[in-house]
Design a protein around this motif. Sequence first.
Motif, mmCIF file in Angstrom:
data_model
loop_
_atom_site.group_PDB
_atom_site.id
_atom_site.type_symbol
_atom_site.label_atom_id
_atom_site.label_comp_id
_atom_site.label_asym_id
_atom_site.label_seq_id
_atom_site.Cartn_x
_atom_site.Cartn_y
_atom_site.Cartn_z
ATOM 1 N N ARG A 113 35.829 44.963 32.988
ATOM 2 C CA ARG A 113 36.300 44.019 34.003
ATOM 3 C C ARG A 113 35.858 44.441 35.402
ATOM 4 N NH1 ARG A 113 42.568 42.801 32.216
ATOM 5 N NH2 ARG A 113 42.042 41.842 30.229
ATOM 6 N N SER A 114 35.789 43.448 36.272
ATOM 7 C CA SER A 114 35.505 43.684 37.689
ATOM 8 C C SER A 114 36.841 43.872 38.420
ATOM 9 C CB SER A 114 34.769 42.475 38.278
ATOM 10 O OG SER A 114 35.647 41.363 38.368
ATOM 11 N N PRO A 115 36.808 44.371 39.645
ATOM 12 C CA PRO A 115 38.056 44.477 40.415
ATOM 13 C C PRO A 115 38.768 43.127 40.552
ATOM 14 C CG PRO A 115 36.331 45.747 41.476
ATOM 15 C CD PRO A 115 35.679 44.965 40.365
ATOM 16 N N LEU A 116 38.007 42.064 40.781
ATOM 17 C CA LEU A 116 38.608 40.739 40.931
ATOM 18 C C LEU A 116 39.289 40.297 39.633
ATOM 19 C CD1 LEU A 116 39.102 38.274 42.733
ATOM 20 C CD2 LEU A 116 36.884 37.389 41.962
ATOM 21 N N GLU A 117 38.643 40.536 38.514
ATOM 22 C CA GLU A 117 39.263 40.172 37.234
ATOM 23 C C GLU A 117 40.571 40.938 37.031
ATOM 24 O OE1 GLU A 117 35.382 38.897 34.602
ATOM 25 O OE2 GLU A 117 35.869 41.012 34.759
ATOM 26 N N TRP A 118 40.583 42.218 37.410
ATOM 27 C CA TRP A 118 41.817 42.989 37.296
ATOM 28 C C TRP A 118 42.900 42.431 38.212
ATOM 29 C CZ3 TRP A 118 43.506 45.524 33.491
ATOM 30 C CH2 TRP A 118 42.674 46.294 32.689
ATOM 31 N N ALA A 119 42.546 42.129 39.450
ATOM 32 C CA ALA A 119 43.540 41.602 40.392
ATOM 33 C C ALA A 119 44.111 40.272 39.902
ATOM 34 C CB ALA A 119 42.922 41.442 41.780
ATOM 35 N N MET A 120 43.279 39.506 39.217
ATOM 36 C CA MET A 120 43.726 38.207 38.730
ATOM 37 C C MET A 120 44.648 38.313 37.513
ATOM 38 S SD MET A 120 40.202 36.106 39.366
ATOM 39 C CE MET A 120 40.826 34.446 39.097
ATOM 40 N N THR A 121 44.772 39.499 36.918
ATOM 41 C CA THR A 121 45.673 39.655 35.774
ATOM 42 C C THR A 121 47.127 39.774 36.223
ATOM 43 O OG1 THR A 121 45.527 42.074 35.690
ATOM 44 C CG2 THR A 121 43.906 40.821 34.388
ATOM 45 N N GLY A 122 47.349 40.012 37.491
ATOM 46 C CA GLY A 122 48.714 40.129 37.988
ATOM 47 C C GLY A 122 48.961 39.137 39.105
ATOM 48 N N PRO A 123 50.132 39.119 39.615
ATOM 49 C CA PRO A 123 50.425 38.219 40.740
ATOM 50 C C PRO A 123 50.052 38.894 42.064
ATOM 51 C CG PRO A 123 52.438 39.302 40.039
ATOM 52 C CD PRO A 123 51.338 39.787 39.134
ATOM 53 N N TYR A 124 48.741 39.075 42.305
ATOM 54 C CA TYR A 124 48.290 39.826 43.479
ATOM 55 C C TYR A 124 47.387 38.990 44.375
ATOM 56 C CZ TYR A 124 49.878 43.485 40.325
ATOM 57 O OH TYR A 124 50.618 44.249 39.461
ATOM 58 N N PRO A 125 47.897 37.902 44.951
ATOM 59 C CA PRO A 125 47.047 37.015 45.753
ATOM 60 C C PRO A 125 46.434 37.705 46.969
ATOM 61 C CG PRO A 125 49.369 36.444 46.009
ATOM 62 C CD PRO A 125 49.284 37.450 44.905
ATOM 63 N N GLU A 126 47.135 38.657 47.561
ATOM 64 C CA GLU A 126 46.577 39.334 48.734
ATOM 65 C C GLU A 126 45.381 40.202 48.343
ATOM 66 O OE1 GLU A 126 48.000 41.993 52.577
ATOM 67 O OE2 GLU A 126 49.458 41.476 51.044
ATOM 68 N N ALA A 127 45.492 40.932 47.253
ATOM 69 C CA ALA A 127 44.367 41.743 46.779
ATOM 70 C C ALA A 127 43.188 40.849 46.400
ATOM 71 C CB ALA A 127 44.792 42.616 45.602
ATOM 72 N N ILE A 128 43.478 39.732 45.767
ATOM 73 C CA ILE A 128 42.428 38.775 45.402
ATOM 74 C C ILE A 128 41.719 38.280 46.654
ATOM 75 C CG2 ILE A 128 42.000 36.458 44.462
ATOM 76 C CD1 ILE A 128 44.300 37.093 42.431
ATOM 77 N N ALA A 129 42.478 37.912 47.677
ATOM 78 C CA ALA A 129 41.894 37.407 48.926
ATOM 79 C C ALA A 129 41.016 38.464 49.593
ATOM 80 C CB ALA A 129 43.001 36.951 49.878
ATOM 81 N N VAL A 130 41.467 39.710 49.595
ATOM 82 C CA VAL A 130 40.688 40.799 50.204
ATOM 83 C C VAL A 130 39.374 40.993 49.443
ATOM 84 C CG1 VAL A 130 40.652 43.301 50.604
ATOM 85 C CG2 VAL A 130 42.666 41.965 51.232
ATOM 86 N N LEU A 131 39.439 40.974 48.121
ATOM 87 C CA LEU A 131 38.227 41.138 47.315
ATOM 88 C C LEU A 131 37.252 39.985 47.529
ATOM 89 C CD1 LEU A 131 39.945 42.484 44.111
ATOM 90 C CD2 LEU A 131 38.221 43.716 45.465
ATOM 91 N N LEU A 132 37.766 38.753 47.552
ATOM 92 C CA LEU A 132 36.893 37.595 47.789
ATOM 93 C C LEU A 132 36.248 37.666 49.169
ATOM 94 C CD1 LEU A 132 39.048 34.762 46.178
ATOM 95 C CD2 LEU A 132 36.843 35.654 45.333
ATOM 96 N N ALA A 133 37.016 38.071 50.182
ATOM 97 C CA ALA A 133 36.478 38.203 51.534
ATOM 98 C C ALA A 133 35.394 39.281 51.598
ATOM 99 C CB ALA A 133 37.601 38.514 52.520
#
Length: 143
Positions: A113-133
């Motif tokens: 998995r990628s970091p984004l895929e891992w972040a998407m496995t939990g309720p982590y919208p802030e981490a997801i936003a940081v990774l996308l940015a």
Amino acid sequence: MNRRRQKKLSKRLVDAATFGDSTQINALLRAGAWPEAGDTEGTTPLYAASVNGATDNVLRLLAAGAMPDTESGRGAEGTPLCAAACWGHTETVRALLAHGADPNLREDHGTGRSPLEWAMTGPYPEAIAVLLAAGARPHSRTM
């Protein structure tokens, strides 16, 4: 420094990073512990600090020469960024990205998995936003 002493220092550094003991981390680094060396299981200090969201210790280890994309473990762990993203440790994600961690690097030598895929496995919208940015790209394959 002999190999046996370095192995002991490495194990103690991983233990200190796991339990967030910044005083011990500083002492071990001063004593010559190498921040890239894993313990007998292959766990690196940076991974141990990242999976626990110990951002100050992550920064300490990066400053001492730990590489942000070094994979940890022998197939059961992954990259520090994947570890931080998996548990939603947003400040640690930011610190690793600021020090050059690749937001698209898959763990397990490129097959996991990628970091984004891992972040998407939990309720982590802030981490997801940081990774996308930071340029993380969603992948179309299933996890």
